[in-house]
Design a protein around this motif. Structure first.
Motif, PDB file in Angstrom:
ATOM      1  N   PHE A  91       1.017  -1.317   0.000  1.00 33.99           N
ATOM      2  CA  PHE A  91       0.123  -0.018  -0.063  1.00 33.99           C
ATOM      3  C   PHE A  91       0.662   1.334  -0.038  1.00 33.99           C
ATOM      4  N   VAL A  92       0.603   2.288  -0.911  1.00 33.09           N
ATOM      5  CA  VAL A  92       1.100   3.579  -0.530  1.00 33.09           C
ATOM      6  C   VAL A  92       0.457   4.648  -0.203  1.00 33.09           C
ATOM      7  N   GLU A  93       1.221   4.931   1.185  1.00 33.33           N
ATOM      8  CA  GLU A  93       0.453   6.018   1.670  1.00 33.33           C
ATOM      9  C   GLU A  93       1.507   7.501   1.436  1.00 33.33           C
ATOM     10  N   SER A  94       0.710   8.525   1.268  1.00 29.88           N
ATOM     11  CA  SER A  94       1.296   9.830   1.033  1.00 29.88           C
ATOM     12  C   SER A  94       0.135  10.579   1.170  1.00 29.88           C
ATOM     13  N   PRO A 106     -15.822  13.333  -4.649  1.00 36.11           N
ATOM     14  CA  PRO A 106     -17.516  13.404  -4.366  1.00 36.11           C
ATOM     15  C   PRO A 106     -18.175  12.666  -5.431  1.00 36.11           C
ATOM     16  N   PRO A 107     -19.288  12.134  -5.369  1.00 36.62           N
ATOM     17  CA  PRO A 107     -20.278  11.396  -6.372  1.00 36.62           C
ATOM     18  C   PRO A 107     -20.231  12.306  -7.626  1.00 36.62           C
ATOM     19  N   GLU A 108     -19.866  11.792  -9.000  1.00 37.68           N
ATOM     20  CA  GLU A 108     -20.166  12.960 -10.194  1.00 37.68           C
ATOM     21  C   GLU A 108     -19.053  13.862 -10.199  1.00 37.68           C
ATOM     22  N   MET A 109     -17.986  13.792  -9.346  1.00 34.62           N
ATOM     23  CA  MET A 109     -16.755  14.661  -9.586  1.00 34.62           C
ATOM     24  C   MET A 109     -15.469  14.101  -9.301  1.00 34.62           C
ATOM     25  N   GLY A 110     -14.557  14.524  -9.683  1.00 35.13           N
ATOM     26  CA  GLY A 110     -13.135  14.036  -9.427  1.00 35.13           C
ATOM     27  C   GLY A 110     -12.584  15.321  -8.646  1.00 35.13           C
ATOM     28  N   TYR A 111     -11.406  14.848  -7.829  1.00 34.58           N
ATOM     29  CA  TYR A 111     -10.532  15.931  -7.046  1.00 34.58           C
ATOM     30  C   TYR A 111      -9.865  16.474  -8.146  1.00 34.58           C
ATOM     31  N   GLU A 112      -9.598  17.929  -7.886  1.00 45.16           N
ATOM     32  CA  GLU A 112      -8.915  18.680  -8.728  1.00 45.16           C
ATOM     33  C   GLU A 112      -7.266  18.091  -8.939  1.00 45.16           C
ATOM     34  N   ASP A 113      -6.754  17.604  -7.855  1.00 45.14           N
ATOM     35  CA  ASP A 113      -5.408  17.253  -7.913  1.00 45.14           C
ATOM     36  C   ASP A 113      -5.265  15.605  -8.290  1.00 45.14           C
ATOM     37  N   ASN A 114      -6.239  15.122  -8.680  1.00 50.80           N
ATOM     38  CA  ASN A 114      -6.360  13.548  -9.006  1.00 50.80           C
ATOM     39  C   ASN A 114      -4.994  13.203  -9.975  1.00 50.80           C
ATOM     40  N   ALA A 115      -4.675  14.073 -10.935  1.00 54.23           N
ATOM     41  CA  ALA A 115      -3.341  13.726 -11.739  1.00 54.23           C
ATOM     42  C   ALA A 115      -2.214  13.786 -10.795  1.00 54.23           C
ATOM     43  N   LEU A 116      -1.913  14.634  -9.647  1.00 57.71           N
ATOM     44  CA  LEU A 116      -0.793  14.485  -8.955  1.00 57.71           C
ATOM     45  C   LEU A 116      -1.099  13.368  -8.086  1.00 57.71           C
ATOM     46  N   ARG A 117      -2.078  13.260  -7.241  1.00 62.57           N
ATOM     47  CA  ARG A 117      -2.532  11.970  -6.539  1.00 62.57           C
ATOM     48  C   ARG A 117      -1.994  10.740  -7.097  1.00 62.57           C
ATOM     49  N   PHE A 118      -2.498  10.492  -8.328  1.00 66.17           N
ATOM     50  CA  PHE A 118      -2.046   9.205  -9.067  1.00 66.17           C
ATOM     51  C   PHE A 118      -0.737   9.154  -9.659  1.00 66.17           C
ATOM     52  N   GLY A 119      -0.159  10.477 -10.111  1.00 65.14           N
ATOM     53  CA  GLY A 119       1.277  10.617 -10.613  1.00 65.14           C
ATOM     54  C   GLY A 119       1.915   9.945  -9.410  1.00 65.14           C
ATOM     55  N   LEU A 120       1.816  10.499  -8.477  1.00 68.30           N
ATOM     56  CA  LEU A 120       2.623  10.119  -7.040  1.00 68.30           C
ATOM     57  C   LEU A 120       2.654   8.669  -6.890  1.00 68.30           C
ATOM     58  N   PHE A 121       1.514   8.135  -7.026  1.00 69.73           N
ATOM     59  CA  PHE A 121       1.139   6.861  -6.734  1.00 69.73           C
ATOM     60  C   PHE A 121       2.015   5.903  -7.692  1.00 69.73           C
ATOM     61  N   CYS A 122       2.127   6.146  -9.107  1.00 70.22           N
ATOM     62  CA  CYS A 122       2.813   5.650  -9.962  1.00 70.22           C
ATOM     63  C   CYS A 122       4.407   5.688  -9.714  1.00 70.22           C
ATOM     64  N   ARG A 123       4.864   6.898  -9.188  1.00 69.28           N
ATOM     65  CA  ARG A 123       6.192   6.892  -8.931  1.00 69.28           C
ATOM     66  C   ARG A 123       6.604   5.967  -7.727  1.00 69.28           C
ATOM     67  N   ALA A 124       5.716   5.857  -6.729  1.00 68.02           N
ATOM     68  CA  ALA A 124       6.063   4.866  -5.544  1.00 68.02           C
ATOM     69  C   ALA A 124       6.127   3.634  -6.272  1.00 68.02           C
ATOM     70  N   VAL A 125       5.149   3.124  -7.127  1.00 66.55           N
ATOM     71  CA  VAL A 125       5.213   1.780  -7.593  1.00 66.55           C
ATOM     72  C   VAL A 125       6.369   1.370  -8.108  1.00 66.55           C
ATOM     73  N   LEU A 126       6.941   2.546  -9.062  1.00 67.97           N
ATOM     74  CA  LEU A 126       8.240   2.097  -9.676  1.00 67.97           C
ATOM     75  C   LEU A 126       9.552   2.084  -8.705  1.00 67.97           C
ATOM     76  N   LEU A 141      -0.787  -2.814 -15.314  1.00 70.83           N
ATOM     77  CA  LEU A 141      -1.583  -1.776 -14.956  1.00 70.83           C
ATOM     78  C   LEU A 141      -2.924  -1.617 -15.285  1.00 70.83           C
ATOM     79  N   ASN A 142      -3.837  -1.101 -14.604  1.00 72.07           N
ATOM     80  CA  ASN A 142      -5.007  -0.825 -14.875  1.00 72.07           C
ATOM     81  C   ASN A 142      -5.679   0.653 -14.879  1.00 72.07           C
ATOM     82  N   ASP A 143      -6.399   0.783 -15.913  1.00 75.43           N
ATOM     83  CA  ASP A 143      -7.161   2.263 -16.027  1.00 75.43           C
ATOM     84  C   ASP A 143      -6.016   3.219 -15.990  1.00 75.43           C
ATOM     85  N   TRP A 144      -6.475   4.640 -16.130  1.00 72.26           N
ATOM     86  CA  TRP A 144      -5.793   5.714 -16.334  1.00 72.26           C
ATOM     87  C   TRP A 144      -4.859   6.165 -14.959  1.00 72.26           C
ATOM     88  N   GLN A 145      -5.376   5.477 -13.781  1.00 67.68           N
ATOM     89  CA  GLN A 145      -4.808   6.005 -12.483  1.00 67.68           C
ATOM     90  C   GLN A 145      -3.459   5.424 -12.498  1.00 67.68           C
TER      91      GLN A 145
END
Ligand code: ADP
Length: 482
Positions: A91-94, A106-126, A141-145
């Motif tokens: 599990f990656v915690e940041s 929240p429902p029907e919305m995405g967090y504004e910084d989702n690119a950053l959140r999942f970019g960070l996740f991807c870097r931690a994976v590597l 890998l699965n989906d855009w995240q």
């Protein structure tokens, strides 16, 4: 690679049941690695969201915290791990990734910084992958995240892992403003049409399609459909350019979890030779929700209330056909517009029961109670409901598209010896076609002998992950050879 070597797989997903779930993706992240672990070595990595129950699953810190530099910022990251069965889950915690109320927003919305959140996740994976003593052969890998991992692997000369990228639903692409490139610490050179650029913005799904060694979707038919404007969501041209590495592998379901013989939330357990006990579930369910007439066919709908699922044509067709001698029960949540329309519909007809919310146990009881499952989706990459329904002896009524077309054969072609499940299929996603399918269903229900034969056949089919897992392992081997 020697043929005998067990491949080492790192499976990357933004949600995995039972840790974190928002939809079908989590079920795949649960079932597929477990099925593959019977034949090879699999680890799974996912974000540590606030809602993951650390104590319940014995999740413990792995090593010390470290820093990831991305763009002009530094982020502190802590890895955690637990073991379940043969699989290690990392599990990656940041802070930006983990300290949030929802997975994506929240429902029907995405967090504004989702690119950053999942970019960070991807870097931690590597980082974690490269630290592993025995190197991984495949990064799945699965989906855009998770898609950025494919690009990062290409950039990293010290990383010779092969990448497989699975698209679960092309409707979700991870599109962000161009500024995200800088936040993600990526070069401007990626702002081109053959890389991440998408109508002046960036599209993270494109990173997976462009840079992975193989791209898959969750059914063979969806893999063909997404090459056309009708189903390609603007990426059909890009996908066509990469079609040489595109294929489709149908999902399975967890047949231990979805098992009418042992499911402990049912009123009565049953197998294909005990349909009288299935009828007890119907009786109890009807009583619970106040629907009358246990001899009438019971139709159910379970799913997200969104345009994809065909809720619009379902509402119109149900309204037009409410005079039929049947009962209808719907379970779901989603867009406010559909909630309001469904409430109006249910208030007009006493044979329609409605339950808004997400309720796993209730869904199991409904599959067990039902005679038919309605699935009029406009598009459906794979779909799990129809397989669950067949396993519980509810005949699916499906729009002949994507994974529905692949997993449900038409009852007109019924053959007892076939390994496939059967249901009622209709070709056009419109009210008239669905209305006609209702009549076919009521007709089939009246032909008790045939109806039971089909139910028994469907319940005995194999919907497990076994076949899909074998197909993915074969694909990994092909990818390794190139
Ligand atoms: P999706 O496009 O939502 O991923 P799938 O058919 O692939 O659709 O998977 C849906 C899964 O979620 C199935 O297991 C289905 O039973 C379950 N599900 C959907 N909506 C609900 C709900 N409101 N309550 C309980 N289970 C639900």
């Amino acid at each position: 690679v020697s043929k005998k070597k067990r491949l080492k797989i790192l499976y990357v997903s933004s949600e995995v049941y039972p840790f974190a779930k928002s939809g079908g993706l989590a079920d795949v992240g649960h079932g597929l690695p477990r099925a593959m672990a019977k034949k090879t070595d699999v680890s799974v990595i996912l974000p540590l969201y606030a809602q993951v129950e650390r104590e319940r699953f014995g999740i413990e810190a792995l090593g010390s915290p470290f820093k990831i530099e991305m763009g002009v910022q530094q982020y502190e990251v802590q890895l955690h791990a637990c073991k379940m069965g043969k699989i290690t889950y990392v599990f990656v915690e940041s802070e930006p990734l983990s300290r949030r109320e929802y997975l994506y927003g929240p429902p029907e919305m995405g967090y504004e910084d989702n690119a950053l959140r999942f970019g960070l996740f991807c870097r931690a994976v590597l980082i974690w992958m490269k630290k592993s003593k025995e190197p991984f052969d495949i990064l799945h890998l699965n989906d855009w995240q998770t898609a950025l991992c494919a690009l990062l692997v290409r950039e990293d000369a010290g990383c010779d892992v092969k990448t497989v990228f699975t698209i679960h639903n092309l409707a979700y692409q991870g599109v962000f403003e161009k500024e995200a490139l800088r936040q993600l610490g990526l070069s401007e050179a990626y702002f081109t049409m053959d890389a991440l650029e998408y109508y002046g913005r960036i599209n993270l799904l494109k990173a997976g399609i462009a840079f992975a060694d193989a791209v898959t979707t969750v059914s063979r038919i969806y893999a063909e459909e997404i090459l056309t404007p009708e189903f390609g969501f603007g990426l059909e041209g890009f996908l066509c350019a990469h079609r040489h590495k595109l294929s489709g592998i149908l999902n399975g379901i967890d047949t231990d979890h979805f098992s009418p013989e042992s499911d402990n939330v049912l009123w009565e357990n049953y197998d294909e030779n005990e349909l009288a006990k299935k009828a007890e579930n119907k009786k109890a369910y009807l009583k619970q929700v106040g629907l009358k007439g246990k001899k009438k066919p019971l139709f159910i709908f379970i799913g997200r209330l969104t345009a994809q699922k065909g809720v619009d044509i379902l509402i119109e067709a149900l309204d037009a056909a409410a005079e039929l001698d049947w009962n209808i029960a719907l379970l779901g949540e989603g867009e406010g517009l559909y909630h309001r329309k469904l409430e109006t519909l249910a208030s007009r007809h006493e044979n329609i029961h409605l339950f808004f919310g997400y309720d796993e146990a209730l869904s199991h009881r409904m599959y067990a109670a039902a005679d038919f499952l309605l699935m009029p989706s406009h598009f459906e990459p794979c779909g799990l409901n129809q397989m669950i329904a067949m396993r519980y002896g509810a005949v699916p009524i499906v729009h002949s598209v994507g994974g529905l077309k692949e997993s449900v054969q038409d009852i007109g072609d019924f053959n007892k010896k076939s390994a496939h499940g059967y249901g009622i299929r209709f070709d056009a996603p419109d009210t008239a076609a669905l209305r006609a399918a209702f009549d076919d269903a009521v007709g089939l229900y009246a032909d008790k002998k045939k109806f039971k034969k089909i139910i028994r056949h469907n319940m005995a089919c194999d919907f497990s992950w076994k076949q899909s897992a074998a197909s993915y392992l074969a694909l990994y081997k092909r990818v390794m050879e190139h």
